[in-house]
Write a protein that holds these residues in place. Structure first.
Motif, PDB file in Angstrom:
ATOM      1  N   ALA A 125      22.313  20.862 -68.583  1.00  8.69           N
ATOM      2  CA  ALA A 125      22.128  22.316 -68.801  1.00  8.69           C
ATOM      3  C   ALA A 125      21.273  22.885 -67.822  1.00  8.69           C
ATOM      4  N   ARG A 159      22.374  26.028 -65.010  1.00 12.28           N
ATOM      5  CA  ARG A 159      21.431  27.403 -65.256  1.00 12.28           C
ATOM      6  C   ARG A 159      20.980  27.266 -63.777  1.00 12.28           C
ATOM      7  N   ASN A 170      20.928  28.759 -72.656  1.00 14.23           N
ATOM      8  CA  ASN A 170      22.289  29.233 -72.191  1.00 14.23           C
ATOM      9  C   ASN A 170      22.502  30.458 -71.681  1.00 14.23           C
ATOM     10  N   ASP A 171      21.707  31.469 -72.505  1.00 15.90           N
ATOM     11  CA  ASP A 171      21.988  32.781 -72.309  1.00 15.90           C
ATOM     12  C   ASP A 171      20.582  33.371 -71.491  1.00 15.90           C
TER      13      ASP A 171
END
Length: 179
Positions: free
Chosen positions: A123, A127, A90-91
């Motif tokens: 996800a 990304r 996510n980061d």
């Protein structure tokens, strides 16, 4: 590894690599692999892993997925580690998201993590698109406010070649997930 300087952390990672991947020397991974995976993922979960070691730890655990049938408890250790490592995507910096996605894909190939494939694929698409500059730009453009692919991929020829190669790698991972 938690408290040493950069050189000491590199040395510790090399030693862990030998413990976890004895296979490179012609044998199966050592039984200590399971404990190493558990300890390393706990370091990340607890915020104790120095930032310059996190990617190496993720890679070690991703590589471990290939050897679960040879080391008792290793699949369970990787299954337990997955949620912690999944959150890193996510980061992730845009230039490192593919690296993380590749290692997470190795983990969800395990039958115990098969139920996470669709969520990881979703996800990964987010990304990939964010890394390509297609999401979150807040600038008007084609496709409902997204910057166009031409604008997102502008750069010199070498950079464009790298972007095309990276796009192919994302596509290959996502194609596998779709199976």
């Amino acid at each position: 590894m938690e408290f040493g300087d950069s050189a000491e952390r590199d040395d510790a990672l090399c030693r862990l690599d030998l413990v976890v991947w004895n296979v490179y020397r012609g044998g199966p991974p050592w039984p200590e692999s399971t404990g190493a995976v558990r300890h390393l993922s706990a370091m990340i979960a607890d915020g104790r892993a120095p930032s310059d070691t996190v990617e190496s730890i993720v890679e070690l655990i991703g590589d471990a997925a290939a050897w679960v049938d040879q080391v008792p408890g290793l699949e369970e250790a990787i299954t337990d580690a997955y949620p912690v490592l999944r959150m890193l995507l996510n980061d992730a910096r845009p230039d490192r998201a593919l690296f993380l996605a590749d290692n997470l894909t190795a983990m969800v190939r395990l039958p115990a993590l098969a139920g996470h494939r669709a969520e990881l694929a979703t996800a990964m698409v987010r990304r990939r698109d964010r890394a390509a500059g297609l999401l979150g730009s807040g600038r008007p453009g084609p496709a409902g406010g997204r910057r166009g692919a031409t604008e997102a991929n502008q750069g010199n020829e070498a950079n464009q070649g790298n972007e095309a190669s990276e796009a192919d790698e994302w596509d290959a991972l996502l194609d596998w997930m779709a199976r």
